[in-house]
Design a protein around this motif. Sequence first.
Motif, PDB file in Angstrom:
ATOM      1  N   GLY A  49      28.873  20.837 -63.776  1.00  0.00           N
ATOM      2  CA  GLY A  49      27.548  20.862 -64.540  1.00  0.00           C
ATOM      3  C   GLY A  49      26.401  20.694 -63.388  1.00  0.00           C
ATOM      4  O   GLY A  49      25.299  21.216 -63.401  1.00  0.00           O
ATOM      5  N   LEU A  50      26.719  19.708 -62.589  1.00  0.00           N
ATOM      6  CA  LEU A  50      25.644  19.664 -61.221  1.00  0.00           C
ATOM      7  C   LEU A  50      25.623  21.070 -60.665  1.00  0.00           C
ATOM      8  O   LEU A  50      24.474  21.097 -60.063  1.00  0.00           O
ATOM      9  N   ALA A  51      26.677  21.544 -60.313  1.00  0.00           N
ATOM     10  CA  ALA A  51      26.783  22.765 -59.663  1.00  0.00           C
ATOM     11  C   ALA A  51      25.588  23.556 -60.337  1.00  0.00           C
ATOM     12  O   ALA A  51      25.170  24.649 -59.482  1.00  0.00           O
ATOM     13  N   GLY A  52      26.012  23.950 -61.418  1.00  0.00           N
ATOM     14  CA  GLY A  52      24.839  24.877 -62.274  1.00  0.00           C
ATOM     15  C   GLY A  52      23.597  24.513 -62.133  1.00  0.00           C
ATOM     16  O   GLY A  52      22.678  25.263 -61.928  1.00  0.00           O
ATOM     17  N   GLN A  54      20.339  26.932 -60.236  1.00  0.00           N
ATOM     18  CA  GLN A  54      19.343  27.294 -61.133  1.00  0.00           C
ATOM     19  C   GLN A  54      18.082  26.748 -60.224  1.00  0.00           C
ATOM     20  O   GLN A  54      16.999  27.319 -60.400  1.00  0.00           O
ATOM     21  N   SER A  55      18.296  25.494 -59.676  1.00  0.00           N
ATOM     22  CA  SER A  55      17.113  25.035 -58.854  1.00  0.00           C
ATOM     23  C   SER A  55      16.710  25.521 -57.627  1.00  0.00           C
ATOM     24  O   SER A  55      15.503  25.369 -57.218  1.00  0.00           O
ATOM     25  N   GLY A  56      17.638  26.412 -57.091  1.00  0.00           N
ATOM     26  CA  GLY A  56      17.617  27.136 -55.971  1.00  0.00           C
ATOM     27  C   GLY A  56      17.790  26.235 -54.636  1.00  0.00           C
ATOM     28  O   GLY A  56      17.501  26.657 -53.471  1.00  0.00           O
ATOM     29  N   LEU A  57      18.512  25.258 -54.825  1.00  0.00           N
ATOM     30  CA  LEU A  57      19.100  24.233 -53.826  1.00  0.00           C
ATOM     31  C   LEU A  57      20.007  24.972 -53.099  1.00  0.00           C
ATOM     32  O   LEU A  57      20.507  24.537 -51.909  1.00  0.00           O
ATOM     33  N   VAL A  58      20.918  25.780 -53.988  1.00  0.00           N
ATOM     34  CA  VAL A  58      22.071  26.351 -53.290  1.00  0.00           C
ATOM     35  C   VAL A  58      21.506  27.509 -52.435  1.00  0.00           C
ATOM     36  O   VAL A  58      21.062  28.405 -52.854  1.00  0.00           O
ATOM     37  N   PRO A  59      22.189  27.802 -51.324  1.00  0.00           N
ATOM     38  CA  PRO A  59      21.631  28.695 -50.313  1.00  0.00           C
ATOM     39  C   PRO A  59      22.176  30.125 -50.736  1.00  0.00           C
ATOM     40  O   PRO A  59      23.414  29.969 -51.239  1.00  0.00           O
ATOM     41  N   ARG A  60      21.422  31.022 -50.652  1.00  0.00           N
ATOM     42  CA  ARG A  60      21.824  32.579 -50.754  1.00  0.00           C
ATOM     43  C   ARG A  60      21.673  33.255 -49.558  1.00  0.00           C
ATOM     44  O   ARG A  60      20.643  33.010 -48.750  1.00  0.00           O
ATOM     45  N   GLY A  61      22.555  34.251 -49.422  1.00  0.00           N
ATOM     46  CA  GLY A  61      22.330  35.065 -48.387  1.00  0.00           C
ATOM     47  C   GLY A  61      23.599  35.502 -47.952  1.00  0.00           C
ATOM     48  O   GLY A  61      24.553  35.750 -48.604  1.00  0.00           O
ATOM     49  N   THR A  62      23.683  36.039 -46.681  1.00  0.00           N
ATOM     50  CA  THR A  62      25.242  36.319 -46.123  1.00  0.00           C
ATOM     51  C   THR A  62      26.169  35.218 -46.032  1.00  0.00           C
ATOM     52  O   THR A  62      25.691  33.989 -45.957  1.00  0.00           O
ATOM     53  N   ARG A  63      27.417  35.517 -45.695  1.00  0.00           N
ATOM     54  CA  ARG A  63      28.366  34.526 -45.643  1.00  0.00           C
ATOM     55  C   ARG A  63      28.172  33.368 -44.511  1.00  0.00           C
ATOM     56  O   ARG A  63      28.264  32.268 -44.408  1.00  0.00           O
ATOM     57  N   VAL A  95      28.162  11.126 -52.525  1.00  0.00           N
ATOM     58  CA  VAL A  95      29.419  11.833 -52.655  1.00  0.00           C
ATOM     59  C   VAL A  95      29.102  12.945 -53.817  1.00  0.00           C
ATOM     60  O   VAL A  95      29.761  14.170 -53.695  1.00  0.00           O
ATOM     61  N   ILE A  96      29.064  12.509 -55.066  1.00  0.00           N
ATOM     62  CA  ILE A  96      29.139  13.629 -56.338  1.00  0.00           C
ATOM     63  C   ILE A  96      28.005  14.605 -56.026  1.00  0.00           C
ATOM     64  O   ILE A  96      28.258  15.846 -56.271  1.00  0.00           O
ATOM     65  N   SER A  97      26.803  14.242 -55.422  1.00  0.00           N
ATOM     66  CA  SER A  97      25.901  15.450 -55.311  1.00  0.00           C
ATOM     67  C   SER A  97      26.289  16.277 -54.406  1.00  0.00           C
ATOM     68  O   SER A  97      26.133  17.617 -54.270  1.00  0.00           O
ATOM     69  N   LEU A  98      27.003  15.654 -53.245  1.00  0.00           N
ATOM     70  CA  LEU A  98      27.121  16.773 -52.135  1.00  0.00           C
ATOM     71  C   LEU A  98      28.552  17.530 -52.566  1.00  0.00           C
ATOM     72  O   LEU A  98      28.727  18.789 -52.168  1.00  0.00           O
ATOM     73  N   VAL A  99      29.557  17.036 -53.411  1.00  0.00           N
ATOM     74  CA  VAL A  99      30.596  17.726 -53.967  1.00  0.00           C
ATOM     75  C   VAL A  99      29.855  18.686 -54.700  1.00  0.00           C
ATOM     76  O   VAL A  99      30.442  19.899 -54.787  1.00  0.00           O
ATOM     77  N   ALA A 100      28.993  18.412 -55.667  1.00  0.00           N
ATOM     78  CA  ALA A 100      28.408  19.582 -56.435  1.00  0.00           C
ATOM     79  C   ALA A 100      27.723  20.586 -55.758  1.00  0.00           C
ATOM     80  O   ALA A 100      27.770  21.801 -56.208  1.00  0.00           O
ATOM     81  N   TRP A 101      27.022  20.165 -54.778  1.00  0.00           N
ATOM     82  CA  TRP A 101      26.261  21.286 -54.041  1.00  0.00           C
ATOM     83  C   TRP A 101      27.197  22.126 -53.202  1.00  0.00           C
ATOM     84  O   TRP A 101      27.048  23.318 -53.298  1.00  0.00           O
ATOM     85  N   THR A 102      28.235  21.362 -52.663  1.00  0.00           N
ATOM     86  CA  THR A 102      29.144  22.413 -51.991  1.00  0.00           C
ATOM     87  C   THR A 102      29.968  23.192 -53.219  1.00  0.00           C
ATOM     88  O   THR A 102      30.094  24.341 -52.760  1.00  0.00           O
ATOM     89  N   GLY A 156      28.913  24.690 -55.914  1.00  0.00           N
ATOM     90  CA  GLY A 156      27.867  25.532 -56.685  1.00  0.00           C
ATOM     91  C   GLY A 156      27.624  26.518 -55.243  1.00  0.00           C
ATOM     92  O   GLY A 156      27.717  27.903 -55.472  1.00  0.00           O
ATOM     93  N   THR A 157      27.628  26.218 -53.776  1.00  0.00           N
ATOM     94  CA  THR A 157      27.660  27.115 -52.963  1.00  0.00           C
ATOM     95  C   THR A 157      28.764  27.920 -52.525  1.00  0.00           C
ATOM     96  O   THR A 157      28.936  29.107 -52.649  1.00  0.00           O
ATOM     97  N   LEU A 158      29.949  27.248 -52.890  1.00  0.00           N
ATOM     98  CA  LEU A 158      31.200  28.047 -52.691  1.00  0.00           C
ATOM     99  C   LEU A 158      31.384  28.927 -53.910  1.00  0.00           C
ATOM    100  O   LEU A 158      32.127  29.925 -53.584  1.00  0.00           O
ATOM    101  N   LEU A 159      30.924  28.496 -54.805  1.00  0.00           N
ATOM    102  CA  LEU A 159      30.835  29.574 -56.003  1.00  0.00           C
ATOM    103  C   LEU A 159      30.159  30.872 -55.866  1.00  0.00           C
ATOM    104  O   LEU A 159      30.637  32.094 -55.887  1.00  0.00           O
TER     105      LEU A 159
END
Length: 236
Positions: free
Chosen positions: A6-9, A13-22, A94-101, A103-106
């Motif tokens: 849920g946090l990853a989603g 949506q918030s734009g905190l997950v980086p987008r671009g090349t690998r 820790v939970i925020s970092l896990v969720a962010w990572t 979402g990024t890896l997704l």
Amino acid sequence: MLVSHGLAGLLAQSGLVPRGTRVFVFERIFAVFLVLGTLVGVVVIGYMLYNAYKYRDDGQEPTDADRPALGELPTGGGKGKKLFTSFALSAVVVISLVAWTYGTLLYVEEGPSQAESLEIDVEGYQFGWRFTYPNGHVEDSTAGGVLRVPEDRAVRLRVTSADVFHNFGIPEQKVKTDAIPGQTSETWFQAEETGTYTANCYELCGAGHSYMTAQVVVMEPDEYREWYENLNESAS
């Protein structure tokens, strides 16, 4: 896991997950872990040094008021508030970092849509690689063939094997996936700069494993388009 998903989603949506090349995404992951690790290390070591200095042995005998009596519980500890606060902050980080990572890896796993990507079939064999383009043109690494791709365009690779297990990877582009007989795995990359890179096999596949390499040539879009059109003309 549900909380992390849920946090990853929400992060996506918030734009905190980086987008671009690998390459860009993995550099951001490395930077975040480096900054947080350094920050935690500074706080922990700083707090340890502060307490070591505060409660150092200064050579003076403690007074009776400083000593608890036999059987008396020490006072002034805050009733565990510091411990609870430290655990709560650690859990949030820790939970925020896990969720962010996660979402990024997704995003890295899914990649751009097929409509935006150039699809190329990759087949491994002992001991080389075959690259098949949408028009049917085949490049074989053992015959001097190379994988040619355009700059700044997503390339989706459909990877399989003709014999044993292989693993196709381009380290400079942070891309790697299994090549399994009878199965097809998909991965993608997007090169930001023209140049020549090296694709390797990362699965021990026999006596010629170390020679199972191929060149990956990233071309300017116009140059690539001209090369690809010439292939169509020569095939007709």
